[in-house]
Write a protein that holds these residues in place. Structure first.
Motif, PDB file in Angstrom:
ATOM      1  N   LEU B  15      94.174 -41.083 122.938  1.00  0.00           N
ATOM      2  CA  LEU B  15      95.378 -40.861 123.570  1.00  0.00           C
ATOM      3  C   LEU B  15      95.628 -39.387 123.905  1.00  0.00           C
ATOM      4  CD1 LEU B  15      97.636 -43.316 121.326  1.00  0.00           C
ATOM      5  CD2 LEU B  15      96.858 -43.648 123.652  1.00  0.00           C
ATOM      6  N   ARG B  45     101.903 -45.501 121.504  1.00  0.00           N
ATOM      7  CA  ARG B  45     102.565 -44.215 122.531  1.00  0.00           C
ATOM      8  C   ARG B  45     104.339 -44.390 122.096  1.00  0.00           C
ATOM      9  NH1 ARG B  45      98.789 -45.890 127.144  1.00  0.00           N
ATOM     10  NH2 ARG B  45      97.444 -44.220 127.397  1.00  0.00           N
ATOM     11  N   SER B  48     104.620 -42.243 119.058  1.00  0.00           N
ATOM     12  CA  SER B  48     104.651 -40.995 119.198  1.00  0.00           C
ATOM     13  C   SER B  48     105.594 -40.436 119.608  1.00  0.00           C
ATOM     14  CB  SER B  48     103.274 -40.851 120.140  1.00  0.00           C
ATOM     15  OG  SER B  48     103.249 -39.223 120.333  1.00  0.00           O
ATOM     16  N   LYS B  49     106.439 -41.373 120.662  1.00  0.00           N
ATOM     17  CA  LYS B  49     107.464 -40.597 121.262  1.00  0.00           C
ATOM     18  C   LYS B  49     108.798 -40.603 120.252  1.00  0.00           C
ATOM     19  CE  LYS B  49     110.524 -41.785 125.311  1.00  0.00           C
ATOM     20  NZ  LYS B  49     110.838 -43.111 126.340  1.00  0.00           N
TER      21      LYS B  49
END
Lengths: 199, 194
Positions: B15, B45, B48-49
């Motif tokens: 990633l 993802r 992580s955001k």
């Protein structure tokens, strides 16, 4: 004197600690202003309690004040100060675990963590944001310490792998491996919440 | 070939673009062919955001004020500690004469016991070391002194004092010449051993 200082630019952290070592107390105040928020945030993510986090960070600055000569200009100042805060936070966690073992009848750590005490502490005005923040914090708290610290450093404080390696004093490859495993563990813990969000 | 376990091990590197181009192609191919791993990528993802969007906690408004108070208190404690140390030093110093006097008295007492046992034997006679005898005062009984001297063999007179035989050699070897040359009666004995 560094080039930046001669040119009148913002002094680096290293410039400030050097000035403080030479007796400039105003430089110490600048260090406090520069680091207090990020260190409190880091300590809070580690401990899950704002008051404890502030105590830890105050103790960090007191130690910097007392042991200013201990800093040698071979490492980044941020590495040094994060190491102090991280060590104090880990000590506090160990102390809590001992206390929890000694007194199972008292209010549990997890219960205490998620009391809605003071919403003015952060900009969590939106209820959804507040809830999400607390859910994630609870998941972070439940991680083993060795994964928790690298996840906080990498994903919340956004430090580089190299700096984390220096702060935690483990090889770069181990940092990367721990971050990856920590993220996978967080995913497992938050799988239900992530599913809700996607829907 | 990449399996799910190896894909999970390299997920962060994948990633963050930290894998080689060749490895990236292999991982990407696995993601496209495995629903479970594709779901894992989506979740990673999203997570992580979420982590990056967590509102940062800030230090309280009175953080700096509290820190200043603690620093002031600590500085005051340090000064107080320095004063206390100084007081303790003064007290220690004032106790020193007492300690020295006691130590001196103890030393004299021990020295007295040692000397006593060194000089006197069981019969309380002078045997182990020479003793300078004080000459009789004018008008006192000379015979009494003479009788006393009978117990000390091979005596000689030096500077008005009677010394025992063992000291005679000492004076002959060291100060005898200068002390005795003016007085023939004080000349070194011929039979003394050199």
């Amino acid at each position: 004197m560094s080039k930046e200082r001669r040119l009148g630019k913002t002094p680096s952290d290293e410039d400030l600690i050097l000035q403080f070592q030479e007796g400039n107390v105003y430089a110490f105040e600048q260090i406090v202003n520069r680091y207090k928020d990020q260190l409190v945030n880091f300590a809070f993510r580690f401990l899950g309690d704002v008051e404890d986090a502030e105590d830890i960070v105050q103790e960090t600055f007191l130690r910097v004040f007392r042991k200013k000569k201990a800093y040698k200009n071979v490492a980044k100042f941020s590495t040094w100060i994060y190491t102090i805060t991280g060590n104090l936070a880990k000590t506090e966690l160990r102390r809590r675990k001992r206390r929890k073992l000694l007194s199972i009848s008292s209010l549990g750590f997890e219960d205490k963590d998620f009391e809605l005490t003071d919403t003015k502490k952060g900009p969590e005005e939106n209820v959804d944001d507040l809830l999400q923040s607390r859910v994630i914090q609870k998941a972070i708290d439940s991680l083993p310490d060795k994964f928790k610290e690298v996840i906080i450093f990498r994903d919340l404080q956004e430090l580089s792998y190299e700096e984390i390696s220096k702060i935690v004093k483990i090889p770069l490859g181990t940092v990367k491996s721990r971050v990856n495993r920590g993220r996978l563990k967080l995913q497992e813990k938050l799988i239900g919440y992530l599913k809700e969000i996607k829907e | 070939m990449i399996n799910c376990e190896r894909f999970a091990q390299q997920l962060s590197d994948y990633l963050e673009g930290e894998v080689s181009e060749e490895n990236y192609k292999l991982l990407n191919a696995h993601e496209n062919s495995c629903n479970k791993c594709a779901e894992m990528v989506i979740n990673a993802r999203l997570l992580s955001k979420m982590l990056r969007n967590i509102p940062a906690i800030k230090a309280s408004d009175n953080f700096t004020k509290n820190l200043r108070l603690k620093l002031a208190a600590e500085t005051a404690l340090q000064k107080n500690g320095a004063v206390k140390r100084a007081v303790i030093n003064v007290r220690t110093f004032s106790l020193k004469p007492v300690v020295v006097t006691f130590a001196a008295a103890a030393s004299f007492f021990i020295a007295f016991i040692l000397l006593d046992s060194y000089i006197l034997d069981d019969d309380s006679e002078v045997l182990m070391s020479p003793r300078i005898e004080i000459p009789p005062l004018p008008g006192t009984d000379q015979n009494a002194n003479a009788n006393q001297n009978l117990f000390v063999p091979n005596q000689m007179q030096v500077g008005g004092f009677t010394v025992s035989d063992s000291l005679e050699k000492f004076f002959q070897d060291t100060v005898g010449e200068s002390l005795m040359k003016d007085d023939p009666s004080r000349a070194p004995r011929k039979d003394s051993k050199r």
